[in-house]
Design an enzyme around this catalytic site. Structure first.
Site, PDB file in Angstrom:
ATOM      1  N   LEU A  16      -5.814   6.677   2.563  1.00  0.00           N
ATOM      2  CA  LEU A  16      -7.041   6.980   2.111  1.00  0.00           C
ATOM      3  C   LEU A  16      -8.390   6.158   2.379  1.00  0.00           C
ATOM      4  O   LEU A  16      -9.448   6.744   2.455  1.00  0.00           O
ATOM      5  CB  LEU A  16      -7.013   7.450   0.568  1.00  0.00           C
ATOM      6  CG  LEU A  16      -5.962   8.572   0.505  1.00  0.00           C
ATOM      7  CD1 LEU A  16      -5.543   8.730  -1.083  1.00  0.00           C
ATOM      8  CD2 LEU A  16      -6.353   9.804   0.942  1.00  0.00           C
ATOM      9  N   ARG A  66      -7.703  15.431  -2.973  1.00  0.00           N
ATOM     10  CA  ARG A  66      -8.479  14.599  -2.184  1.00  0.00           C
ATOM     11  C   ARG A  66      -9.521  15.141  -1.478  1.00  0.00           C
ATOM     12  O   ARG A  66     -10.252  14.329  -0.456  1.00  0.00           O
ATOM     13  CB  ARG A  66      -7.742  13.409  -1.529  1.00  0.00           C
ATOM     14  CG  ARG A  66      -6.522  13.188  -2.288  1.00  0.00           C
ATOM     15  CD  ARG A  66      -6.513  11.962  -2.740  1.00  0.00           C
ATOM     16  NE  ARG A  66      -5.369  11.623  -3.573  1.00  0.00           N
ATOM     17  CZ  ARG A  66      -5.064  11.500  -4.746  1.00  0.00           C
ATOM     18  NH1 ARG A  66      -6.050  11.779  -5.663  1.00  0.00           N
ATOM     19  NH2 ARG A  66      -3.900  11.149  -5.342  1.00  0.00           N
ATOM     20  N   GLU A 117       4.854  15.082   5.454  1.00  0.00           N
ATOM     21  CA  GLU A 117       4.787  15.432   6.891  1.00  0.00           C
ATOM     22  C   GLU A 117       5.675  14.438   8.002  1.00  0.00           C
ATOM     23  O   GLU A 117       6.288  15.325   8.827  1.00  0.00           O
ATOM     24  CB  GLU A 117       3.359  15.288   7.172  1.00  0.00           C
ATOM     25  CG  GLU A 117       2.476  16.274   6.467  1.00  0.00           C
ATOM     26  CD  GLU A 117       0.954  16.229   6.917  1.00  0.00           C
ATOM     27  OE1 GLU A 117       0.427  15.171   6.582  1.00  0.00           O
ATOM     28  OE2 GLU A 117       0.373  17.239   7.444  1.00  0.00           O
ATOM     29  N   LEU A 175      -1.266   9.313   3.999  1.00  0.00           N
ATOM     30  CA  LEU A 175      -2.641   9.037   5.032  1.00  0.00           C
ATOM     31  C   LEU A 175      -3.108   7.728   4.265  1.00  0.00           C
ATOM     32  O   LEU A 175      -3.492   7.778   2.881  1.00  0.00           O
ATOM     33  CB  LEU A 175      -3.344  10.307   4.886  1.00  0.00           C
ATOM     34  CG  LEU A 175      -4.675   9.916   5.635  1.00  0.00           C
ATOM     35  CD1 LEU A 175      -4.931   9.730   7.283  1.00  0.00           C
ATOM     36  CD2 LEU A 175      -5.988  10.991   5.431  1.00  0.00           C
ATOM     37  N   LYS A 233       0.885  -1.261   0.035  1.00  0.00           N
ATOM     38  CA  LYS A 233       0.093   0.050  -0.044  1.00  0.00           C
ATOM     39  C   LYS A 233       0.852   1.304  -0.112  1.00  0.00           C
ATOM     40  O   LYS A 233       0.588   2.365   0.538  1.00  0.00           O
ATOM     41  CB  LYS A 233      -1.031   0.079   1.121  1.00  0.00           C
ATOM     42  CG  LYS A 233      -1.671  -1.225   1.113  1.00  0.00           C
ATOM     43  CD  LYS A 233      -2.941  -0.948   0.312  1.00  0.00           C
ATOM     44  CE  LYS A 233      -4.047  -2.067   0.163  1.00  0.00           C
ATOM     45  NZ  LYS A 233      -4.947  -2.303  -0.741  1.00  0.00           N
ATOM     46  N   ARG A 234       2.098   1.240  -0.535  1.00  0.00           N
ATOM     47  CA  ARG A 234       2.999   2.355  -0.845  1.00  0.00           C
ATOM     48  C   ARG A 234       3.268   2.818   0.646  1.00  0.00           C
ATOM     49  O   ARG A 234       3.423   4.225   0.735  1.00  0.00           O
ATOM     50  CB  ARG A 234       2.719   3.110  -1.655  1.00  0.00           C
ATOM     51  CG  ARG A 234       2.252   2.591  -3.177  1.00  0.00           C
ATOM     52  CD  ARG A 234       3.197   1.663  -3.509  1.00  0.00           C
ATOM     53  NE  ARG A 234       2.812   1.330  -4.950  1.00  0.00           N
ATOM     54  CZ  ARG A 234       2.591  -0.254  -5.144  1.00  0.00           C
ATOM     55  NH1 ARG A 234       2.719  -0.971  -4.523  1.00  0.00           N
ATOM     56  NH2 ARG A 234       2.326  -0.492  -6.558  1.00  0.00           N
ATOM     57  N   GLY A 240      -2.674  17.276   7.629  1.00  0.00           N
ATOM     58  CA  GLY A 240      -2.898  16.872   9.056  1.00  0.00           C
ATOM     59  C   GLY A 240      -2.124  16.296   9.867  1.00  0.00           C
ATOM     60  O   GLY A 240      -2.347  16.198  11.008  1.00  0.00           O
ATOM     61  N   GLU A 254      -3.340  16.810  -1.147  1.00  0.00           N
ATOM     62  CA  GLU A 254      -4.453  16.938  -0.355  1.00  0.00           C
ATOM     63  C   GLU A 254      -5.620  17.455  -1.110  1.00  0.00           C
ATOM     64  O   GLU A 254      -6.885  17.143  -0.891  1.00  0.00           O
ATOM     65  CB  GLU A 254      -4.077  17.532   0.962  1.00  0.00           C
ATOM     66  CG  GLU A 254      -3.428  16.641   2.105  1.00  0.00           C
ATOM     67  CD  GLU A 254      -1.966  16.590   1.780  1.00  0.00           C
ATOM     68  OE1 GLU A 254      -1.417  16.781   0.455  1.00  0.00           O
ATOM     69  OE2 GLU A 254      -1.268  15.938   2.693  1.00  0.00           O
ATOM     70  N   GLY A 295       1.009  12.706   4.077  1.00  0.00           N
ATOM     71  CA  GLY A 295       1.559  12.507   5.260  1.00  0.00           C
ATOM     72  C   GLY A 295       2.993  12.004   5.306  1.00  0.00           C
ATOM     73  O   GLY A 295       3.714  11.955   6.284  1.00  0.00           O
TER      74      GLY A 295
HETATM   75  C1  1HE Z   1      -2.901   3.643  -0.832  1.00  0.00           C
HETATM   76  C2  1HE Z   1      -2.354   4.922  -0.929  1.00  0.00           C
HETATM   77  C3  1HE Z   1      -2.756   5.549   0.116  1.00  0.00           C
HETATM   78  C4  1HE Z   1      -1.502   3.847  -2.500  1.00  0.00           C
HETATM   79  N1  1HE Z   1      -3.864   5.396   1.056  1.00  0.00           N
HETATM   80  N2  1HE Z   1      -3.816   3.218  -0.334  1.00  0.00           N
HETATM   81  N3  1HE Z   1      -1.771  10.332  -0.869  1.00  0.00           N
HETATM   82  C5  1HE Z   1      -1.971  10.199  -2.086  1.00  0.00           C
HETATM   83  O1  1HE Z   1      -3.056  10.923  -2.543  1.00  0.00           O
HETATM   84  C6  1HE Z   1      -1.077   9.303  -2.826  1.00  0.00           C
HETATM   85  C7  1HE Z   1      -1.917   8.383  -3.230  1.00  0.00           C
HETATM   86  N4  1HE Z   1      -1.107   7.327  -3.956  1.00  0.00           N
HETATM   87  C8  1HE Z   1      -0.544   7.592  -5.358  1.00  0.00           C
HETATM   88  O2  1HE Z   1      -0.584   8.510  -5.917  1.00  0.00           O
HETATM   89  C9  1HE Z   1       0.349   6.335  -5.750  1.00  0.00           C
HETATM   90  O3  1HE Z   1       0.119   5.238  -4.983  1.00  0.00           O
HETATM   91  C10 1HE Z   1       1.810   6.535  -5.695  1.00  0.00           C
HETATM   92  C11 1HE Z   1       2.273   7.592  -6.735  1.00  0.00           C
HETATM   93  C12 1HE Z   1       2.351   6.866  -4.411  1.00  0.00           C
HETATM   94  C13 1HE Z   1       2.373   5.022  -6.056  1.00  0.00           C
HETATM   95  O4  1HE Z   1       1.950   4.665  -7.436  1.00  0.00           O
HETATM   96  P1  1HE Z   1       2.274   3.266  -7.736  1.00  0.00           P
HETATM   97  O5  1HE Z   1       1.363   3.122  -9.260  1.00  0.00           O
HETATM   98  O6  1HE Z   1       3.149   2.609  -7.519  1.00  0.00           O
HETATM   99  O7  1HE Z   1       0.791   2.323  -6.831  1.00  0.00           O
HETATM  100  P2  1HE Z   1      -0.745   2.349  -7.166  1.00  0.00           P
HETATM  101  O8  1HE Z   1      -1.118   1.243  -8.043  1.00  0.00           O
HETATM  102  O9  1HE Z   1      -1.230   3.791  -7.121  1.00  0.00           O
HETATM  103  O10 1HE Z   1      -1.041   1.816  -5.543  1.00  0.00           O
HETATM  104  C14 1HE Z   1      -0.789   0.315  -5.097  1.00  0.00           C
HETATM  105  C15 1HE Z   1      -1.806   0.214  -4.006  1.00  0.00           C
HETATM  106  O11 1HE Z   1      -1.379   1.014  -2.806  1.00  0.00           O
HETATM  107  C16 1HE Z   1      -3.159   0.239  -4.376  1.00  0.00           C
HETATM  108  O12 1HE Z   1      -3.745  -0.591  -3.605  1.00  0.00           O
HETATM  109  P3  1HE Z   1      -4.510  -1.895  -4.370  1.00  0.00           P
HETATM  110  O13 1HE Z   1      -5.055  -2.732  -3.250  1.00  0.00           O
HETATM  111  O14 1HE Z   1      -5.305  -1.387  -5.315  1.00  0.00           O
HETATM  112  O15 1HE Z   1      -3.215  -2.742  -4.922  1.00  0.00           O
HETATM  113  C17 1HE Z   1      -3.429   1.685  -3.853  1.00  0.00           C
HETATM  114  O16 1HE Z   1      -4.864   1.980  -3.421  1.00  0.00           O
HETATM  115  C18 1HE Z   1      -2.554   1.717  -2.279  1.00  0.00           C
HETATM  116  N5  1HE Z   1      -2.271   3.023  -2.091  1.00  0.00           N
HETATM  117  N6  1HE Z   1      -1.275   5.091  -1.929  1.00  0.00           N
HETATM  118  C19 1HE Z   1      -4.258   4.027   0.742  1.00  0.00           C
HETATM  119  N7  1HE Z   1      -2.473   6.975   0.307  1.00  0.00           N
HETATM  120  C20 1HE Z   1      -2.627  13.218   7.936  1.00  0.00           C
HETATM  121  S1  1HE Z   1      -3.035  14.024   6.831  1.00  0.00           S
HETATM  122  C21 1HE Z   1      -2.092  13.580   5.496  1.00  0.00           C
HETATM  123  C22 1HE Z   1      -3.110  13.762   4.176  1.00  0.00           C
HETATM  124  C23 1HE Z   1      -2.597  13.061   3.157  1.00  0.00           C
HETATM  125  O17 1HE Z   1      -1.335  12.098   3.282  1.00  0.00           O
HETATM  126  S2  1HE Z   1      -3.062  13.168   1.701  1.00  0.00           S
HETATM  127  C24 1HE Z   1      -2.151  12.178   0.306  1.00  0.00           C
HETATM  128  C25 1HE Z   1      -2.401  10.892   0.312  1.00  0.00           C
END
Ligand code: 1HE
Length: 264
Positions: A69, A138, A115, A67, A28-29, A143, A135, A112
């Site tokens: 998500l 989304r 962060e 985070l 889940k990265r 946070g 963020e 995060g």
């Molecule tokens: C996740 C998450 C996650 C991946 N929560 N499950 N963060 C984001 O908005 C970043 C979201 N992630 C991405 O943009 C991409 O995953 C990556 C660029 C980091 C990597 O891409 P990739 O092609 O290597 O992986 P993927 O196919 O997108 O993801 C692989 C799996 O990880 C997939 O799950 P699967 O069950 O379908 O295999 C994704 O759903 C899962 N995954 N990122 C949950 N973030 C305290 S407040 C902080 C606020 C934030 O952090 S907002 C930013 C959130």
């Protein structure tokens, strides 16, 4: 919290005086869920008890995608704010704790994840690292302390740009923006972070304490207050028995000299 339930989210090793915490949810990265944040808290607490410095790195192809998500989507507003405050408490123990921390960054350093990296004291990125704050896309806000820590590192103008436009910064841009202090070849961030952590672990504990606790506070003070606190800290550290021994070691040529950069 059931400790066994959260142990697998991080790996923990002790290398001499340095604790290495590996974020361990690569499928889940390394997205951080509630249980995961408790695993980080436990590992940081353990490190404080037995190490003089620490490294935080990510297993798999990314440091951390922020985070979780999937977990967040089901939360109520009160659960959301409590979760954010918990991140603040845990990341606060990294920033204002007992030992210096170095983050070894590669791949996604996102939301995060940025962060978390911002709560450490030194950041090393390999050339695969990229920084983003998606963020806004989304419908959430930072946070995990980003509006305070990441904004202080890169400046509010850059952070606003990242959050409004979804801009993704490369490792090189991240260095120019002060999000990382070192750039290394792919795969080398952890080794470099360990080297830096070992250096920090070799410092006098009192000096590290002053750097971790006085320096950031002085940044938030008025100039004259900052200068006053600096004098207190300078006297407090330099008149300690440990300082006397280290100063004598230098004067008696028993201490290592500085590595003077070589000129071409
Ligand atoms: C996740 C998450 C996650 C991946 N929560 N499950 N963060 C984001 O908005 C970043 C979201 N992630 C991405 O943009 C991409 O995953 C990556 C660029 C980091 C990597 O891409 P990739 O092609 O290597 O992986 P993927 O196919 O997108 O993801 C692989 C799996 O990880 C997939 O799950 P699967 O069950 O379908 O295999 C994704 O759903 C899962 N995954 N990122 C949950 N973030 C305290 S407040 C902080 C606020 C934030 O952090 S907002 C930013 C959130």
């Amino acid at each position: 919290m059931d400790k066994a339930a959260n142990e697998s989210f991080v790996t923990y090793e002790l290398d001499g005086d340095v604790a290495l915490i590996g974020l361990n949810r690569p499928a889940k990265r390394n997205a951080i869920s509630d249980v995961f944040v408790e695993a980080i808290a436990d590992a940081v607490q353990r490190a404080e008890g037995e190490a003089k410095a620490g490294v935080i790195y990510g297993h798999g192809d990314h440091f951390c995608a922020g985070l979780d998500l999937a977990e967040h989507v089901k939360k109520t507003p009160i659960e959301g704010v409590r979760g954010s405050r918990r991140w603040h408490a845990v990341f606060g123990t990294i920033e204002h704790g007992a030992i210096p921390w170095v983050a070894a960054l590669h791949g996604a350093v996102v939301g995060g994840g940025l962060e978390l990296a911002s709560s450490t004291h030194i950041r090393v990125a390999d050339k695969t690292a990229f920084f983003a704050l998606p963020e806004g896309q989304r419908v959430i806000f930072v946070g995990g302390g980003g509006s305070v820590r990441a904004a202080r590192l890169m400046g509010v103008a850059r952070m606003t740009d990242m959050m409004l436009t979804g801009r993704v910064a490369s490792a090189e841009e991240g260095e120019r923006w002060n999000l990382c202090q070192y750039i290394v070849e792919p795969g080398e961030a952890k080794a470099k972070a360990l080297e830096l952590a070992r250096n920090a672990a070799g410092n006098a504990e009192l000096s590290n304490y002053a750097v971790l606790h006085a320096l950031p506070r002085i940044q938030d003070m008025a100039k004259e207050d900052g200068l006053f606190v600096e004098s207190l800290m300078a006297s407090f550290t330099a008149t300690s028995p440990e300082a006397e021994e280290r100063l004598r070691a230098f004067l008696e040529k028993r201490a290592k000299r500085l590595n003077i950069p070589k000129k071409d």
